[in-house]
Design a protein around this motif. Structure first.
Motif, PDB file in Angstrom:
ATOM      1  N   ASP A 105      10.381  50.818  54.433  1.00  0.00           N
ATOM      2  CA  ASP A 105       9.812  51.906  55.406  1.00  0.00           C
ATOM      3  C   ASP A 105       9.886  53.426  54.482  1.00  0.00           C
ATOM      4  N   THR A 106      10.244  53.326  53.224  1.00  0.00           N
ATOM      5  CA  THR A 106      10.390  54.282  52.337  1.00  0.00           C
ATOM      6  C   THR A 106       8.986  54.649  51.828  1.00  0.00           C
ATOM      7  N   PRO A 107       8.184  55.742  52.063  1.00  0.00           N
ATOM      8  CA  PRO A 107       7.048  56.049  51.487  1.00  0.00           C
ATOM      9  C   PRO A 107       7.198  56.113  50.014  1.00  0.00           C
ATOM     10  N   ASN A 108       5.986  55.618  49.534  1.00  0.00           N
ATOM     11  CA  ASN A 108       5.976  55.709  48.057  1.00  0.00           C
ATOM     12  C   ASN A 108       6.788  54.673  47.075  1.00  0.00           C
ATOM     13  N   TYR A 109       7.608  53.873  47.856  1.00  0.00           N
ATOM     14  CA  TYR A 109       8.477  52.990  47.061  1.00  0.00           C
ATOM     15  C   TYR A 109       7.597  51.737  46.670  1.00  0.00           C
ATOM     16  N   LYS A 110       7.772  51.375  45.561  1.00  0.00           N
ATOM     17  CA  LYS A 110       7.337  50.228  44.804  1.00  0.00           C
ATOM     18  C   LYS A 110       8.129  49.099  44.662  1.00  0.00           C
ATOM     19  N   ALA A 111       7.546  47.979  45.158  1.00  0.00           N
ATOM     20  CA  ALA A 111       8.342  46.986  45.234  1.00  0.00           C
ATOM     21  C   ALA A 111       8.805  46.289  43.831  1.00  0.00           C
ATOM     22  N   LYS A 112      10.062  45.759  43.661  1.00  0.00           N
ATOM     23  CA  LYS A 112      10.377  45.357  42.344  1.00  0.00           C
ATOM     24  C   LYS A 112      10.473  43.957  42.565  1.00  0.00           C
ATOM     25  N   ASN A 113      10.796  43.252  41.146  1.00  0.00           N
ATOM     26  CA  ASN A 113      10.349  41.665  41.101  1.00  0.00           C
ATOM     27  C   ASN A 113      11.515  41.357  39.781  1.00  0.00           C
ATOM     28  N   VAL A 114      11.896  40.154  39.808  1.00  0.00           N
ATOM     29  CA  VAL A 114      12.602  39.753  38.541  1.00  0.00           C
ATOM     30  C   VAL A 114      11.892  38.650  37.940  1.00  0.00           C
ATOM     31  N   SER A 115      11.872  38.726  36.561  1.00  0.00           N
ATOM     32  CA  SER A 115      11.153  37.611  35.767  1.00  0.00           C
ATOM     33  C   SER A 115      12.261  37.304  34.780  1.00  0.00           C
ATOM     34  N   PHE A 116      12.509  35.814  34.880  1.00  0.00           N
ATOM     35  CA  PHE A 116      13.505  34.915  34.178  1.00  0.00           C
ATOM     36  C   PHE A 116      13.100  35.377  32.527  1.00  0.00           C
ATOM     37  N   LYS A 117      11.791  35.163  32.122  1.00  0.00           N
ATOM     38  CA  LYS A 117      11.306  35.313  30.963  1.00  0.00           C
ATOM     39  C   LYS A 117      11.559  36.668  30.437  1.00  0.00           C
ATOM     40  N   GLN A 118      11.215  37.759  31.224  1.00  0.00           N
ATOM     41  CA  GLN A 118      11.529  39.107  30.776  1.00  0.00           C
ATOM     42  C   GLN A 118      13.148  39.423  30.675  1.00  0.00           C
ATOM     43  N   MET A 119      13.656  38.794  31.640  1.00  0.00           N
ATOM     44  CA  MET A 119      15.280  39.183  31.513  1.00  0.00           C
ATOM     45  C   MET A 119      15.994  38.316  30.358  1.00  0.00           C
ATOM     46  N   LEU A 120      15.422  37.396  29.843  1.00  0.00           N
ATOM     47  CA  LEU A 120      15.876  36.764  28.545  1.00  0.00           C
ATOM     48  C   LEU A 120      15.180  37.687  27.256  1.00  0.00           C
ATOM     49  N   THR A 121      14.063  38.193  27.347  1.00  0.00           N
ATOM     50  CA  THR A 121      13.597  39.272  26.316  1.00  0.00           C
ATOM     51  C   THR A 121      14.520  40.281  26.211  1.00  0.00           C
ATOM     52  N   ASP A 122      14.631  41.175  27.415  1.00  0.00           N
ATOM     53  CA  ASP A 122      15.554  42.089  27.620  1.00  0.00           C
ATOM     54  C   ASP A 122      17.013  41.888  27.078  1.00  0.00           C
ATOM     55  N   ALA A 123      17.392  40.899  27.432  1.00  0.00           N
ATOM     56  CA  ALA A 123      18.807  40.760  27.007  1.00  0.00           C
ATOM     57  C   ALA A 123      18.990  40.492  25.602  1.00  0.00           C
ATOM     58  N   LYS A 124      18.206  40.287  24.762  1.00  0.00           N
ATOM     59  CA  LYS A 124      18.110  40.158  23.397  1.00  0.00           C
ATOM     60  C   LYS A 124      18.114  41.424  22.849  1.00  0.00           C
ATOM     61  N   SER A 125      17.372  42.388  23.390  1.00  0.00           N
ATOM     62  CA  SER A 125      17.191  43.824  22.931  1.00  0.00           C
ATOM     63  C   SER A 125      17.970  44.755  23.768  1.00  0.00           C
ATOM     64  N   GLU A 126      17.555  46.121  23.642  1.00  0.00           N
ATOM     65  CA  GLU A 126      17.973  47.349  24.367  1.00  0.00           C
ATOM     66  C   GLU A 126      19.481  47.210  24.637  1.00  0.00           C
ATOM     67  N   THR A 127      20.277  47.213  23.514  1.00  0.00           N
ATOM     68  CA  THR A 127      21.828  47.305  23.630  1.00  0.00           C
ATOM     69  C   THR A 127      22.230  48.473  22.572  1.00  0.00           C
ATOM     70  N   ILE A 128      23.284  49.009  23.060  1.00  0.00           N
ATOM     71  CA  ILE A 128      23.475  50.194  22.280  1.00  0.00           C
ATOM     72  C   ILE A 128      25.241  49.770  21.826  1.00  0.00           C
ATOM     73  N   SER A 129      25.431  49.776  20.518  1.00  0.00           N
ATOM     74  CA  SER A 129      26.562  49.243  19.988  1.00  0.00           C
ATOM     75  C   SER A 129      27.482  50.602  19.524  1.00  0.00           C
ATOM     76  N   ALA A 130      28.710  50.550  19.595  1.00  0.00           N
ATOM     77  CA  ALA A 130      29.457  51.775  19.181  1.00  0.00           C
ATOM     78  C   ALA A 130      29.645  51.804  17.723  1.00  0.00           C
ATOM     79  N   TYR A 131      29.696  53.103  17.390  1.00  0.00           N
ATOM     80  CA  TYR A 131      30.020  53.476  15.750  1.00  0.00           C
ATOM     81  C   TYR A 131      31.556  53.183  15.648  1.00  0.00           C
ATOM     82  N   ARG A 132      31.987  52.434  14.686  1.00  0.00           N
ATOM     83  CA  ARG A 132      33.328  51.912  14.296  1.00  0.00           C
ATOM     84  C   ARG A 132      33.667  52.777  13.085  1.00  0.00           C
TER      85      ARG A 132
END
Length: 130
Positions: free
Chosen positions: A33-60
């Motif tokens: 019932d929230t106005p202008n809320y857009k439904a979300k979904n999960v893609s397993f293929k996209q999940m695997l792709t995103d898991a490989k990228s978009e990480t921040i590593s610490a500076y040692r």
């Protein structure tokens, strides 16, 4: 070489996916019932792709410092930006969400039964068949 042949880790990845999908569906249902809320979904293929990228590593600065990675966002979750199911701009189809929730619950329960069976088999082997 994996100790269990990779089966348990594959089941774990499937359970992580099903859990994330369940959370996403619950969020969609909660915002029906929230106005202008857009439904979300999960893609397993996209999940695997995103898991490989978009990480921040610490500076040692020293080799003795712990190395860690931080994921910047929830992988695999995307929203339907141009889809309006209702006149108030909401993009949640309640019937489709309930059907998707039922399907995901069956999938999750099947994975839980399978991993439970694997652990019972390992337990039986450890105990020597007793």
């Amino acid at each position: 070489m994996s100790l269990f042949g990779g089966t348990i880790s594959s089941l774990e990845n499937g359970l992580n996916y099903a859990s994330l999908k369940n959370k996403t569906i619950a969020q969609n249902i909660a915002n029906v019932d929230t106005p202008n809320y857009k439904a979300k979904n999960v893609s397993f293929k996209q999940m695997l792709t995103d898991a490989k990228s978009e990480t921040i590593s610490a500076y040692r600065t020293d080799a003795r410092h712990y190395d860690f990675d931080i994921k910047t966002s929830t992988p695999g979750v995307y929203s339907y930006e141009n889809f309006n199911y209702r006149s108030n701009g909401n993009g949640v189809d309640m019937d489709a969400e309930q059907a998707s929730l039922a399907e995901n619950t069956i999938y999750y329960n099947a994975l839980v039964e399978r991993i439970s069976s694997k652990f019972n088999t390992l337990n039986n082997v450890i105990k020597g068949g007793k």
